[in-house]
Each structure stands twice: as C-alpha cells, then as structure tokens.
Motif scaffolding. Structure first.
Motif, PDB file in Angstrom:
ATOM      1  N   ASP A   1       0.862  -1.176   0.000  1.00 14.95           N
ATOM      2  CA  ASP A   1       0.000   0.000   0.000  1.00 14.95           C
ATOM      3  C   ASP A   1       0.899   1.227   0.000  1.00 14.95           C
ATOM      4  N   VAL A   2       0.926   1.952  -1.113  1.00 14.15           N
ATOM      5  CA  VAL A   2       1.817   3.093  -1.286  1.00 14.15           C
ATOM      6  C   VAL A   2       0.984   4.351  -1.488  1.00 14.15           C
ATOM      7  N   PRO A   3       1.312   5.448  -0.788  1.00 14.50           N
ATOM      8  CA  PRO A   3       0.584   6.698  -1.036  1.00 14.50           C
ATOM      9  C   PRO A   3       0.719   7.100  -2.511  1.00 14.50           C
ATOM     10  N   PRO A   4      -0.366   7.509  -3.160  1.00 17.09           N
ATOM     11  CA  PRO A   4      -0.293   7.874  -4.578  1.00 17.09           C
ATOM     12  C   PRO A   4       0.770   8.922  -4.890  1.00 17.09           C
ATOM     13  N   SER A   5       1.050   9.808  -3.945  1.00 15.65           N
ATOM     14  CA  SER A   5       2.059  10.845  -4.172  1.00 15.65           C
ATOM     15  C   SER A   5       3.464  10.267  -4.306  1.00 15.65           C
ATOM     16  N   GLN A   6       3.664   9.029  -3.884  1.00 14.94           N
ATOM     17  CA  GLN A   6       4.972   8.389  -3.953  1.00 14.94           C
ATOM     18  C   GLN A   6       5.155   7.580  -5.240  1.00 14.94           C
ATOM     19  N   LEU A   7       4.134   7.492  -6.071  1.00  9.34           N
ATOM     20  CA  LEU A   7       4.197   6.672  -7.288  1.00  9.34           C
ATOM     21  C   LEU A   7       4.670   7.475  -8.496  1.00  9.34           C
ATOM     22  N   ILE A   8       5.508   6.854  -9.287  1.00  7.49           N
ATOM     23  CA  ILE A   8       6.017   7.456 -10.517  1.00  7.49           C
ATOM     24  C   ILE A   8       5.703   6.479 -11.649  1.00  7.49           C
ATOM     25  N   PRO A   9       4.854   6.883 -12.617  1.00  9.46           N
ATOM     26  CA  PRO A   9       4.482   5.968 -13.696  1.00  9.46           C
ATOM     27  C   PRO A   9       5.671   5.588 -14.579  1.00  9.46           C
ATOM     28  N   VAL A  10       5.637   4.356 -15.072  1.00  7.42           N
ATOM     29  CA  VAL A  10       6.682   3.826 -15.950  1.00  7.42           C
ATOM     30  C   VAL A  10       5.987   3.157 -17.133  1.00  7.42           C
ATOM     31  N   GLU A  11       6.493   3.378 -18.329  1.00 10.66           N
ATOM     32  CA  GLU A  11       5.920   2.723 -19.501  1.00 10.66           C
ATOM     33  C   GLU A  11       6.106   1.210 -19.395  1.00 10.66           C
ATOM     34  N   ALA A  12       5.126   0.466 -19.863  1.00  9.17           N
ATOM     35  CA  ALA A  12       5.170  -0.997 -19.761  1.00  9.17           C
ATOM     36  C   ALA A  12       6.409  -1.580 -20.435  1.00  9.17           C
ATOM     37  N   ARG A  13       6.801  -1.022 -21.566  1.00  3.94           N
ATOM     38  CA  ARG A  13       7.971  -1.568 -22.277  1.00  3.94           C
ATOM     39  C   ARG A  13       9.246  -1.426 -21.458  1.00  3.94           C
ATOM     40  N   ILE A  14       9.336  -0.381 -20.646  1.00  3.90           N
ATOM     41  CA  ILE A  14      10.492  -0.198 -19.770  1.00  3.90           C
ATOM     42  C   ILE A  14      10.340  -1.071 -18.527  1.00  3.90           C
ATOM     43  N   ALA A  15       9.121  -1.154 -18.014  1.00  4.44           N
ATOM     44  CA  ALA A  15       8.863  -1.953 -16.813  1.00  4.44           C
ATOM     45  C   ALA A  15       9.300  -3.403 -17.019  1.00  4.44           C
ATOM     46  N   HIS A  16       9.073  -3.928 -18.181  1.00  3.86           N
ATOM     47  CA  HIS A  16       9.371  -5.338 -18.439  1.00  3.86           C
ATOM     48  C   HIS A  16      10.852  -5.598 -18.716  1.00  3.86           C
ATOM     49  N   THR A  17      11.632  -4.556 -18.918  1.00  2.41           N
ATOM     50  CA  THR A  17      13.050  -4.767 -19.219  1.00  2.41           C
ATOM     51  C   THR A  17      13.968  -4.214 -18.129  1.00  2.41           C
ATOM     52  N   HIS A  18      13.862  -2.925 -17.843  1.00  2.00           N
ATOM     53  CA  HIS A  18      14.793  -2.271 -16.929  1.00  2.00           C
ATOM     54  C   HIS A  18      14.130  -1.512 -15.786  1.00  2.00           C
ATOM     55  N   GLY A  19      12.856  -1.676 -15.609  1.00  2.00           N
ATOM     56  CA  GLY A  19      12.103  -0.895 -14.624  1.00  2.00           C
ATOM     57  C   GLY A  19      12.631  -0.954 -13.217  1.00  2.00           C
ATOM     58  N   SER A  20      13.078  -2.120 -12.789  1.00  2.65           N
ATOM     59  CA  SER A  20      13.544  -2.245 -11.407  1.00  2.65           C
ATOM     60  C   SER A  20      14.885  -1.567 -11.178  1.00  2.65           C
TER      61      SER A  20
END
Length: 106
Positions: free
Chosen positions: A68-87
């Motif tokens: 459970d993360v406060p929405p203000s702490q979230l940074i969107p990432v494109e799916a194509r990046i998430a699946h390769t280098h997101g972490s």
C-alpha cells in the motif's frame, strides 16, 4: 518489518486524482517526509527530521506481494520499460544524482 525500497509494481487500484491508474506500472519514491516542517515547506524534504525510507526506517517495504503506497509516492513507468529495466530506475537515479554532485578534478 518488510524490507525493500527499490521497487517496480503494477497498480491494482488508485484514486481518481492519482498520477497512475489501475493496470499502470510504477516505481516508488521511497522516502516519505512529514510535510509539516520547515524543510518540507521549503522543498528540502531530504532534510526532514521525520523522513522515513520505505523498507529501511519505515516498516512497509516492497518485498511483499501487495504494498500500500501513497499515490504521491508513485512514478508511472511505460510498460515496455517496466518489463526490461524498470527495477533499475531507482538505483540508476541515485547514481546519476551522485555523479551530478561529484566534484571532478584533473
């Protein structure tokens, strides 16, 4: 205590005014400041005496199936990046910040 602050995950649900929506991929900004002290009011949250780091000084780390993360702490990432280098985004950001602050000499 659940460890983990370098995190990538898929949003399950979010409020309408959040920077992300259900199904989006996101990383987190792992430091949480109080928002009420002089440091926070002057955009120097990294100097907040009450600052916590998720999974280090805050018990809600990311090595859990659901976080459970406060929405203000979230940074969107494109799916194509998430699946390769997101972490790797958060550790890369730390390295870039250190390099920007470094004083290089010949």
């Amino acid at each position: 205590m659940t460890l983990g602050h370098e995190f990538l995950g898929q949003v399950e649900e979010a409020p309408a005014d959040a920077p992300v929506a259900a199904g989006d991929w996101a990383i987190i900004f792992p430091t949480i400041s109080c928002g009420a002290c002089e440091a926070c009011w002057t955009a120097r949250e990294n100097h907040c005496a009450q600052m916590r780091v998720m999974g280090i000084s805050d018990p809600h780390g990311c090595f859990a199936e659901i976080v459970d993360v406060p929405p203000s702490q979230l940074i969107p990432v494109e799916a194509r990046i998430a699946h390769t280098h997101g972490s790797l985004i958060e550790p890369l950001a730390v390295g870039c910040h250190v390099a920007d602050r470094a004083i290089l000499r010949d």
